[in-house]
Design a protein around this motif. Structure first.
Motif, PDB file in Angstrom:
ATOM      1  N   SER A  96       0.870  -1.187   0.000  1.00  0.00           N
ATOM      2  CA  SER A  96       0.000   0.000   0.000  1.00  0.00           C
ATOM      3  C   SER A  96       0.901   1.229   0.000  1.00  0.00           C
ATOM      4  O   SER A  96       1.860   1.311   0.779  1.00  0.00           O
ATOM      5  CB  SER A  96      -0.944  -0.001   1.206  1.00  0.00           C
ATOM      6  OG  SER A  96      -0.234   0.066   2.427  1.00  0.00           O
ATOM      7  N   LYS A  98       1.404   5.678  -0.560  1.00  0.00           N
ATOM      8  CA  LYS A  98       0.865   7.037  -0.484  1.00  0.00           C
ATOM      9  C   LYS A  98       1.714   7.905  -1.393  1.00  0.00           C
ATOM     10  O   LYS A  98       2.939   7.903  -1.305  1.00  0.00           O
ATOM     11  CB  LYS A  98       0.914   7.558   0.950  1.00  0.00           C
ATOM     12  CG  LYS A  98       0.366   8.967   1.117  1.00  0.00           C
ATOM     13  CD  LYS A  98       0.326   9.384   2.577  1.00  0.00           C
ATOM     14  CE  LYS A  98       1.716   9.519   3.163  1.00  0.00           C
ATOM     15  NZ  LYS A  98       1.720  10.034   4.548  1.00  0.00           N
ATOM     16  N   ASN A  99       1.046   8.597  -2.307  1.00  0.00           N
ATOM     17  CA  ASN A  99       1.769   9.491  -3.208  1.00  0.00           C
ATOM     18  C   ASN A  99       2.354  10.664  -2.430  1.00  0.00           C
ATOM     19  O   ASN A  99       1.692  11.245  -1.560  1.00  0.00           O
ATOM     20  CB  ASN A  99       0.839  10.018  -4.302  1.00  0.00           C
ATOM     21  CG  ASN A  99       0.362   8.921  -5.233  1.00  0.00           C
ATOM     22  OD1 ASN A  99       0.942   7.837  -5.287  1.00  0.00           O
ATOM     23  ND2 ASN A  99      -0.710   9.191  -5.966  1.00  0.00           N
ATOM     24  N   ASP A 102       0.410  14.381  -3.769  1.00  0.00           N
ATOM     25  CA  ASP A 102      -0.995  14.665  -3.443  1.00  0.00           C
ATOM     26  C   ASP A 102      -1.532  13.825  -2.290  1.00  0.00           C
ATOM     27  O   ASP A 102      -2.710  13.942  -1.926  1.00  0.00           O
ATOM     28  CB  ASP A 102      -1.881  14.478  -4.673  1.00  0.00           C
ATOM     29  CG  ASP A 102      -1.812  13.064  -5.236  1.00  0.00           C
ATOM     30  OD1 ASP A 102      -1.334  12.156  -4.525  1.00  0.00           O
ATOM     31  OD2 ASP A 102      -2.237  12.871  -6.396  1.00  0.00           O
ATOM     32  N   LEU A 103      -0.690  12.956  -1.699  1.00  0.00           N
ATOM     33  CA  LEU A 103      -1.040  12.124  -0.543  1.00  0.00           C
ATOM     34  C   LEU A 103      -2.138  11.103  -0.835  1.00  0.00           C
ATOM     35  O   LEU A 103      -2.724  10.527   0.098  1.00  0.00           O
ATOM     36  CB  LEU A 103      -1.444  13.000   0.648  1.00  0.00           C
ATOM     37  CG  LEU A 103      -0.405  14.025   1.112  1.00  0.00           C
ATOM     38  CD1 LEU A 103      -0.912  14.777   2.343  1.00  0.00           C
ATOM     39  CD2 LEU A 103       0.933  13.361   1.412  1.00  0.00           C
ATOM     40  N   SER A 104      -2.439  10.851  -2.099  1.00  0.00           N
ATOM     41  CA  SER A 104      -3.423   9.836  -2.455  1.00  0.00           C
ATOM     42  C   SER A 104      -2.904   8.455  -2.072  1.00  0.00           C
ATOM     43  O   SER A 104      -1.725   8.149  -2.247  1.00  0.00           O
ATOM     44  CB  SER A 104      -3.722   9.871  -3.957  1.00  0.00           C
ATOM     45  OG  SER A 104      -4.280  11.108  -4.335  1.00  0.00           O
ATOM     46  N   ALA A 105      -3.800   7.612  -1.557  1.00  0.00           N
ATOM     47  CA  ALA A 105      -3.425   6.259  -1.143  1.00  0.00           C
ATOM     48  C   ALA A 105      -3.939   5.245  -2.167  1.00  0.00           C
ATOM     49  O   ALA A 105      -5.046   5.382  -2.693  1.00  0.00           O
ATOM     50  CB  ALA A 105      -3.991   5.951   0.237  1.00  0.00           C
ATOM     51  N   TRP A 106      -3.138   4.237  -2.439  1.00  0.00           N
ATOM     52  CA  TRP A 106      -3.515   3.179  -3.373  1.00  0.00           C
ATOM     53  C   TRP A 106      -2.676   1.951  -3.082  1.00  0.00           C
ATOM     54  O   TRP A 106      -1.766   2.000  -2.255  1.00  0.00           O
ATOM     55  CB  TRP A 106      -3.311   3.635  -4.821  1.00  0.00           C
ATOM     56  CG  TRP A 106      -1.896   4.031  -5.158  1.00  0.00           C
ATOM     57  CD1 TRP A 106      -1.224   5.158  -4.744  1.00  0.00           C
ATOM     58  CD2 TRP A 106      -0.956   3.287  -5.939  1.00  0.00           C
ATOM     59  NE1 TRP A 106       0.057   5.171  -5.232  1.00  0.00           N
ATOM     60  CE2 TRP A 106       0.257   4.049  -5.972  1.00  0.00           C
ATOM     61  CE3 TRP A 106      -0.999   2.086  -6.637  1.00  0.00           C
ATOM     62  CZ2 TRP A 106       1.386   3.611  -6.663  1.00  0.00           C
ATOM     63  CZ3 TRP A 106       0.126   1.652  -7.329  1.00  0.00           C
ATOM     64  CH2 TRP A 106       1.286   2.416  -7.347  1.00  0.00           C
ATOM     65  N   LEU A 136      -8.659   0.244  -0.645  1.00  0.00           N
ATOM     66  CA  LEU A 136      -7.973   1.250  -1.452  1.00  0.00           C
ATOM     67  C   LEU A 136      -8.181   0.965  -2.939  1.00  0.00           C
ATOM     68  O   LEU A 136      -8.552  -0.151  -3.312  1.00  0.00           O
ATOM     69  CB  LEU A 136      -6.461   1.217  -1.158  1.00  0.00           C
ATOM     70  CG  LEU A 136      -5.986   1.621   0.242  1.00  0.00           C
ATOM     71  CD1 LEU A 136      -4.509   1.308   0.394  1.00  0.00           C
ATOM     72  CD2 LEU A 136      -6.245   3.101   0.481  1.00  0.00           C
ATOM     73  N   ASP A 207     -12.137   2.442  -9.303  1.00  0.00           N
ATOM     74  CA  ASP A 207     -11.807   3.716  -8.659  1.00  0.00           C
ATOM     75  C   ASP A 207     -10.405   4.182  -9.002  1.00  0.00           C
ATOM     76  O   ASP A 207     -10.118   5.370  -8.917  1.00  0.00           O
ATOM     77  CB  ASP A 207     -11.995   3.655  -7.147  1.00  0.00           C
ATOM     78  CG  ASP A 207     -11.391   2.409  -6.525  1.00  0.00           C
ATOM     79  OD1 ASP A 207     -10.832   1.573  -7.257  1.00  0.00           O
ATOM     80  OD2 ASP A 207     -11.478   2.257  -5.287  1.00  0.00           O
ATOM     81  N   LEU A 208      -9.521   3.270  -9.415  1.00  0.00           N
ATOM     82  CA  LEU A 208      -8.194   3.689  -9.830  1.00  0.00           C
ATOM     83  C   LEU A 208      -8.235   4.266 -11.242  1.00  0.00           C
ATOM     84  O   LEU A 208      -7.452   5.160 -11.569  1.00  0.00           O
ATOM     85  CB  LEU A 208      -7.220   2.500  -9.782  1.00  0.00           C
ATOM     86  CG  LEU A 208      -5.748   2.851  -9.971  1.00  0.00           C
ATOM     87  CD1 LEU A 208      -5.249   3.716  -8.823  1.00  0.00           C
ATOM     88  CD2 LEU A 208      -4.894   1.594 -10.075  1.00  0.00           C
ATOM     89  N   TRP A 211      -8.445   8.005 -11.694  1.00  0.00           N
ATOM     90  CA  TRP A 211      -7.275   8.855 -11.476  1.00  0.00           C
ATOM     91  C   TRP A 211      -6.757   9.411 -12.793  1.00  0.00           C
ATOM     92  O   TRP A 211      -6.056  10.351 -12.860  1.00  0.00           O
ATOM     93  CB  TRP A 211      -6.179   8.050 -10.788  1.00  0.00           C
ATOM     94  CG  TRP A 211      -6.449   7.814  -9.339  1.00  0.00           C
ATOM     95  CD1 TRP A 211      -7.643   7.873  -8.684  1.00  0.00           C
ATOM     96  CD2 TRP A 211      -5.486   7.464  -8.319  1.00  0.00           C
ATOM     97  NE1 TRP A 211      -7.496   7.569  -7.357  1.00  0.00           N
ATOM     98  CE2 TRP A 211      -6.178   7.324  -7.104  1.00  0.00           C
ATOM     99  CE3 TRP A 211      -4.116   7.256  -8.350  1.00  0.00           C
ATOM    100  CZ2 TRP A 211      -5.545   6.991  -5.914  1.00  0.00           C
ATOM    101  CZ3 TRP A 211      -3.483   6.916  -7.175  1.00  0.00           C
ATOM    102  CH2 TRP A 211      -4.191   6.789  -5.969  1.00  0.00           C
TER     103      TRP A 211
END
Length: 211
Positions: A96, A98-99, A102-106, A136, A207-208, A211
């Motif tokens: 997992s 975190k960018n 932009d702090l996006s989690a995936w 996620l 949901d990905l 993006w």
């Protein structure tokens, strides 16, 4: 945020000259996340990782090989993504992220699937469990060692239970099979006649895609 992910079956990284060739190609491709299958390395080390990455700002995790079989290594640019958690399976390695910007989690899972049909049901059970581990957006990539359709294999193959099991997993998990660009197959054997197949895939959750 646009990320570049590379997935590659390297068929062994034990020899120094092989690692040098891989490193040179990785430097040219300059991916943010690099996923290597079939490393055939039982005990991955930071020195090996640095010899492959060839740059600074790297973190990594691995699934060690069983003898000279299998092995997965995931490396990433720490200026782009940060590791939050890791899940190590038998046929998969998941992280997992975190960018940084932009702090996006995936989450990403790299797969090196079994070669035998009798073992393939275990990978679908394993991946279903991994997908439930983190709530996620997901991307799953790698060498699944199985095709979805007869058209993805040369030689007049027919639809079999392994193909149906793969498609059932994708449907049950609500994943999207990204189309292949630049060709119809990802693996070949030089023989007469040659064999071709598409055993490498990238699957994403809807949901990905947003993006």
């Amino acid at each position: 945020m646009k990320l570049s992910i590379l997935s590659w079956n390297v068929r062994g990284l034990n020899k120094r000259d092989k690692r040098l060739r891989v490193s040179n190609l990785l430097r040219d491709w300059n991916a943010d996340v690099v996923c290597l299958q079939e490393t055939k390395i039982q005990c991955m080390s930071r020195n090996i990782v640095r010899s492959l990455w060839g740059r600074n700002h790297v973190d990594w995790c691995c699934l060690d090989s069983c003898g000279a079989s299998g092995g997965i290594l995931i490396m990433w640019d720490t200026r782009v993504v940060e590791k939050v958690d890791v899940c190590v399976g038998t046929y998969s390695l998941a992280v997992s992220f975190k960018n940084v910007v932009d702090l996006s989690a995936w989450a990403y899972a790299e797969v090196y699937g079994p070669n035998l049909d009798r073992d393939r049901r275990f990978i679908w059970d394993e991946l279903a469990g991994v997908l439930s581990w983190w709530n996620l957006p997901w991307c799953i990539g790698g060498d699944f060692n199985v095709t979805r359709f007869p058209s993805e294999r040369s030689g007049g193959a027919r639809l079999d239970s392994a193909m149906m099991g793969f498609s059932d997993f994708i449907s049950e998990q609500g994943l999207m099979d990204l189309p292949l660009a630049g060709g119809a197959f990802t693996w070949s054997v030089s023989q007469d006649p040659p064999l071709w197949s598409r055993i490498d895939q990238f699957l994403i959750s809807p949901d990905l895609e947003a993006w």
